[in-house]
Write an enzyme that holds these catalytic residues in place. Sequence first.
Site, PDB file in Angstrom:
ATOM      1  N   ILE A 119       2.749  14.823  30.020  1.00  0.00           N
ATOM      2  CA  ILE A 119       2.860  15.446  31.340  1.00  0.00           C
ATOM      3  C   ILE A 119       2.038  16.725  31.368  1.00  0.00           C
ATOM      4  O   ILE A 119       2.239  17.613  30.531  1.00  0.00           O
ATOM      5  CB  ILE A 119       4.333  15.753  31.668  1.00  0.00           C
ATOM      6  CG1 ILE A 119       5.147  14.457  31.724  1.00  0.00           C
ATOM      7  CG2 ILE A 119       4.450  16.513  32.980  1.00  0.00           C
ATOM      8  CD1 ILE A 119       6.634  14.670  31.928  1.00  0.00           C
ATOM      9  N   CYS A 143      11.936   9.948  40.007  1.00  0.00           N
ATOM     10  CA  CYS A 143      10.816   9.154  39.513  1.00  0.00           C
ATOM     11  C   CYS A 143      11.258   7.701  39.730  1.00  0.00           C
ATOM     12  O   CYS A 143      11.930   7.414  40.722  1.00  0.00           O
ATOM     13  CB  CYS A 143      10.488   9.487  38.057  1.00  0.00           C
ATOM     14  SG  CYS A 143      11.900   9.469  36.909  1.00  0.00           S
TER      15      CYS A 143
END
Length: 212
Positions: A119, A143
């Site tokens: 990330i 998500c």
Amino acid sequence: MEQLPESPQHVQPGASASPQVSVSIMTPVLPTKAFDDPHLEFPEDMYPPENFSMVCPYIYRSGMPKKRNFAFLQKLKLKSILTLILEEYPTQNQKFLAENNITLFQFGVAGNKEPFADIPEDIMCEALLTLMDKRNHPILIHCNKGKHRTGCLVGCLRKLQEWSNTSIFDEYRRFSAPKSRSMDQQFIELFDIQPVLDQVDRENVPDWPTIK
């Protein structure tokens, strides 16, 4: 908040988001698993999304909302949704946002998976700045499953709220089980919150003593 160059853009309801690095937190009301019991029957508006919970006042988390969750989400009177998926936002979800005047913030990240994907910290910083602007509240983070990427974002938010690593990781594992990722926990532990604190709009920050 003034938008910085190359930061993820606000996606207006009904608009498409790029599939790349997209430029474009109440205890649970009821445990999601209770609604998955085929022997139980509830009205449609009692179905929260998978892994739904409150993170802190006016900030919620979950997996990807589906059509049967929309009536439940209406009760939250959401102003914004922050998604971490890379893919284009589903058409039925875009329609729900448009009909309920909900702004979509899309910060698409691939997640922390070996050997290469991780990330980006700058994207995480921008997502945290969005969460820390009370003008975007009430807001839902999600998500696909509400586990790993959502867990990383919530974990970094907990650092801003001065939680201990032990408490942060306990919360992360509770939502990510049975497939917790050591890379996620390492990302949270090493994430530098100072750039977030340097950029936060303190006139619109939530009433969190650790931030004031």
